[in-house]
Design an enzyme around this catalytic site. Sequence first.
Site, PDB file in Angstrom:
ATOM      1  N   PHE A   1      45.464 -25.718  -8.468  1.00  0.00           N
ATOM      2  CA  PHE A   1      46.030 -24.975  -7.338  1.00  0.00           C
ATOM      3  C   PHE A   1      47.116 -23.983  -7.740  1.00  0.00           C
ATOM      4  CE2 PHE A   1      48.326 -29.042  -7.605  1.00  0.00           C
ATOM      5  CZ  PHE A   1      49.645 -28.614  -7.672  1.00  0.00           C
TER       6      PHE A   1
ATOM      7  N   HIS B   1      60.650 -25.936   0.336  1.00  0.00           N
ATOM      8  CA  HIS B   1      60.790 -26.609  -0.960  1.00  0.00           C
ATOM      9  C   HIS B   1      62.225 -27.081  -1.069  1.00  0.00           C
ATOM     10  CE1 HIS B   1      60.855 -27.296  -5.304  1.00  0.00           C
ATOM     11  NE2 HIS B   1      62.036 -26.719  -5.253  1.00  0.00           N
TER      12      HIS B   1
ATOM     13  N   THR C   1      55.797 -34.304   1.220  1.00  0.00           N
ATOM     14  CA  THR C   1      55.142 -33.064   0.808  1.00  0.00           C
ATOM     15  C   THR C   1      53.944 -32.729   1.686  1.00  0.00           C
ATOM     16  OG1 THR C   1      55.874 -33.403  -1.469  1.00  0.00           O
ATOM     17  CG2 THR C   1      54.033 -31.892  -1.142  1.00  0.00           C
TER      18      THR C   1
ATOM     19  N   TYR D   1      57.374 -22.679 -10.570  1.00  0.00           N
ATOM     20  CA  TYR D   1      56.314 -23.679 -10.441  1.00  0.00           C
ATOM     21  C   TYR D   1      55.643 -23.985 -11.782  1.00  0.00           C
ATOM     22  CZ  TYR D   1      56.673 -23.380  -5.367  1.00  0.00           C
ATOM     23  OH  TYR D   1      57.112 -23.437  -4.071  1.00  0.00           O
TER      24      TYR D   1
ATOM     25  N   ARG E   1      58.925 -30.832   7.772  1.00  0.00           N
ATOM     26  CA  ARG E   1      57.481 -30.761   7.548  1.00  0.00           C
ATOM     27  C   ARG E   1      56.700 -31.515   8.627  1.00  0.00           C
ATOM     28  NH1 ARG E   1      58.167 -31.729   1.158  1.00  0.00           N
ATOM     29  NH2 ARG E   1      58.366 -29.552   0.498  1.00  0.00           N
TER      30      ARG E   1
ATOM     31  N   ARG F   1      66.111 -34.101   1.020  1.00  0.00           N
ATOM     32  CA  ARG F   1      64.718 -34.549   0.890  1.00  0.00           C
ATOM     33  C   ARG F   1      64.275 -35.347   2.120  1.00  0.00           C
ATOM     34  NH1 ARG F   1      61.328 -32.454  -2.816  1.00  0.00           N
ATOM     35  NH2 ARG F   1      60.288 -34.448  -2.977  1.00  0.00           N
TER      36      ARG F   1
ATOM     37  N   GLU G   1      66.717 -25.036 -10.907  1.00  0.00           N
ATOM     38  CA  GLU G   1      66.258 -24.127  -9.862  1.00  0.00           C
ATOM     39  C   GLU G   1      67.382 -23.226  -9.353  1.00  0.00           C
ATOM     40  OE1 GLU G   1      62.642 -27.018  -8.345  1.00  0.00           O
ATOM     41  OE2 GLU G   1      64.495 -26.969  -7.175  1.00  0.00           O
TER      42      GLU G   1
ATOM     43  N   LYS H   1      59.695 -21.276   2.572  1.00  0.00           N
ATOM     44  CA  LYS H   1      58.553 -20.570   2.012  1.00  0.00           C
ATOM     45  C   LYS H   1      58.056 -19.478   2.967  1.00  0.00           C
ATOM     46  CE  LYS H   1      57.126 -24.658  -0.580  1.00  0.00           C
ATOM     47  NZ  LYS H   1      56.061 -25.655  -0.756  1.00  0.00           N
TER      48      LYS H   1
ATOM     49  N   ASN I   1      53.501 -25.929   3.679  1.00  0.00           N
ATOM     50  CA  ASN I   1      54.391 -26.993   4.136  1.00  0.00           C
ATOM     51  C   ASN I   1      55.834 -26.560   4.389  1.00  0.00           C
ATOM     52  OD1 ASN I   1      55.378 -26.832   1.543  1.00  0.00           O
ATOM     53  ND2 ASN I   1      54.817 -28.912   0.958  1.00  0.00           N
TER      54      ASN I   1
END
Length: 158
Positions: free
Chosen positions: A58, A116, A92, A50, A103, A86, A127, A10, A113
């Site tokens: 949010f 993704h 998260t 998203y 993270r 993951r 995705e 991100k 964070n």
Amino acid sequence: MIQKSFVMMKPDAVQRRLMGKVLSRFEEKGLQIVAMKLIQVDEELAKTHYGEHSEKPFFKDLVSYITSSPALAMVIQGEEAIPVIRKIVGATNPQEADCGTIRGDYGMDTGRNIIHASDAPESAEREIALWFNEDEICEYSIVDNAWILESIKNYIFN
């Protein structure tokens, strides 16, 4: 089972110059980068990506954040890649993420964070198709796979 997953560093990862450190986590694990591009995410792509959060309070801030600076989009492949990635990424909420995860090591706030990663084969497929054209995904062999994956050692060594 070999899987492909979508992973995105991100804007906070890009702005904090963490791309190399984060990328090395996946490569050092033995995962294979099969597509990658630095992209200035536009509002339409952000809203589509998203979309499941569109009714949440949010959502507007999330879209604003993800379009604020370039992101590094990737397709990463490997044995059971989705759960492995993951685990490398961590929870998260970075404050709940284990030390040693991306993270846990680099994040402080859920809204910033770092990364993704697809959470299931279905989301990975959706995705990947959203962010990459088929001709942008490379298929190639890694010579050290026999040292990483026991399932292919006989193919190479015999």
